[in-house]
Design a protein around this motif. Sequence first.
Motif, PDB file in Angstrom:
ATOM      1  N   ASP A  27       0.962  -1.196  -0.005  1.00 44.54           N
ATOM      2  CA  ASP A  27       0.019   0.158   0.040  1.00 44.54           C
ATOM      3  C   ASP A  27       1.026   1.398   0.131  1.00 44.54           C
ATOM      4  O   ASP A  27       0.605   2.313  -0.663  1.00 44.54           O
ATOM      5  N   LYS A  40      -4.356  -0.192  -2.689  1.00 46.69           N
ATOM      6  CA  LYS A  40      -4.026  -1.123  -1.890  1.00 46.69           C
ATOM      7  C   LYS A  40      -3.627  -2.419  -2.604  1.00 46.69           C
ATOM      8  O   LYS A  40      -3.979  -2.420  -3.673  1.00 46.69           O
ATOM      9  N   GLY A  41      -2.646  -2.987  -2.123  1.00 42.55           N
ATOM     10  CA  GLY A  41      -2.248  -4.130  -2.801  1.00 42.55           C
ATOM     11  C   GLY A  41      -0.976  -4.872  -2.306  1.00 42.55           C
ATOM     12  O   GLY A  41      -0.248  -4.092  -1.345  1.00 42.55           O
ATOM     13  N   PHE A  65      -1.833  -9.548  -5.329  1.00 43.52           N
ATOM     14  CA  PHE A  65      -3.226  -9.148  -5.567  1.00 43.52           C
ATOM     15  C   PHE A  65      -3.229  -7.591  -5.401  1.00 43.52           C
ATOM     16  O   PHE A  65      -2.372  -7.136  -4.917  1.00 43.52           O
ATOM     17  N   THR A  67      -6.299  -4.775  -4.246  1.00 47.74           N
ATOM     18  CA  THR A  67      -7.474  -4.678  -3.693  1.00 47.74           C
ATOM     19  C   THR A  67      -8.337  -3.530  -4.320  1.00 47.74           C
ATOM     20  O   THR A  67      -7.735  -2.145  -4.431  1.00 47.74           O
ATOM     21  N   CYS A  70     -15.352  -3.276  -6.706  1.00 47.48           N
ATOM     22  CA  CYS A  70     -15.843  -4.068  -7.815  1.00 47.48           C
ATOM     23  C   CYS A  70     -16.707  -2.964  -8.559  1.00 47.48           C
ATOM     24  O   CYS A  70     -17.487  -2.105  -7.969  1.00 47.48           O
ATOM     25  N   GLU A  75     -18.387  -2.890  -3.709  1.00 50.43           N
ATOM     26  CA  GLU A  75     -17.722  -3.563  -2.563  1.00 50.43           C
ATOM     27  C   GLU A  75     -16.125  -4.065  -3.062  1.00 50.43           C
ATOM     28  O   GLU A  75     -15.721  -4.355  -4.077  1.00 50.43           O
ATOM     29  N   GLU A  76     -15.196  -3.815  -2.338  1.00 53.31           N
ATOM     30  CA  GLU A  76     -13.630  -3.907  -2.278  1.00 53.31           C
ATOM     31  C   GLU A  76     -13.624  -5.550  -2.340  1.00 53.31           C
ATOM     32  O   GLU A  76     -14.207  -6.325  -1.698  1.00 53.31           O
ATOM     33  N   PHE A  77     -12.842  -5.785  -3.155  1.00 51.78           N
ATOM     34  CA  PHE A  77     -12.240  -7.409  -3.274  1.00 51.78           C
ATOM     35  C   PHE A  77     -10.696  -7.548  -3.727  1.00 51.78           C
ATOM     36  O   PHE A  77     -10.216  -6.384  -4.241  1.00 51.78           O
ATOM     37  N   ASP A  78     -10.191  -8.290  -3.641  1.00 53.82           N
ATOM     38  CA  ASP A  78      -8.861  -8.820  -3.756  1.00 53.82           C
ATOM     39  C   ASP A  78      -8.700  -9.458  -5.304  1.00 53.82           C
ATOM     40  O   ASP A  78      -9.311 -10.673  -5.373  1.00 53.82           O
ATOM     41  N   LYS A 130     -13.409  -4.651 -13.873  1.00 54.57           N
ATOM     42  CA  LYS A 130     -13.013  -5.352 -12.452  1.00 54.57           C
ATOM     43  C   LYS A 130     -14.226  -5.549 -11.563  1.00 54.57           C
ATOM     44  O   LYS A 130     -14.788  -4.839 -11.117  1.00 54.57           O
ATOM     45  N   HIS A 132     -16.314  -8.902  -9.009  1.00 60.04           N
ATOM     46  CA  HIS A 132     -15.923 -10.124  -8.216  1.00 60.04           C
ATOM     47  C   HIS A 132     -16.023 -11.421  -9.194  1.00 60.04           C
ATOM     48  O   HIS A 132     -16.726 -11.404 -10.247  1.00 60.04           O
TER      49      HIS A 132
END
Length: 177
Positions: A27, A40-41, A65, A67, A70, A75-78, A130, A132
Amino acid sequence: MNYMKHFMIPFSGLKVGNHPFTFEIEDKFFEHFEYSEIKKGKIHIECMLERQAKMMVLHFEMSGFITLPCDRCGEEFDLPVEGRQKLIVKFGTDHHEETEDILVIMENEHELDVSQYLYEYVHLLLPIRKVHGTDEQGNSLCDPEVIRFIQEIEDHTTDPRWEVLKKLKDNDKDNNN
């Protein structure tokens, strides 16, 4: 110590041949780039520097990955990412980029800052859309409430202009048969 110093490659004392380097992007890395889409990642990068007499070839292998929100539900996802890139560094009398993957640096330089290149390479790993993924049964991993809301809106909102166009399309099909 300046965090971005981790992305400097000291090449002046390296002999002709291959030399491995590793980098860890987290990050904190993305905070140094003001308009970064990624905040983030965690990405591990293996770099093999092939030192030659008048140039260097850097091969980067990236995996990890990022972050992200979506595009469908917000919603955030990796998002898992991996990829490869190559950078050719030539020695010359001035500092400039010949192409996006060929850099010319001055002969008296002794280290190379690869942070900007890594930043760009990581962004190239991002897909256009991008969202999910899906589970083993093929069901979306998006927030189910948001998906339900989207489907309700799609079911209830029909622009009357589309109905007129659909009738024209249907009439055209009937006339062609």
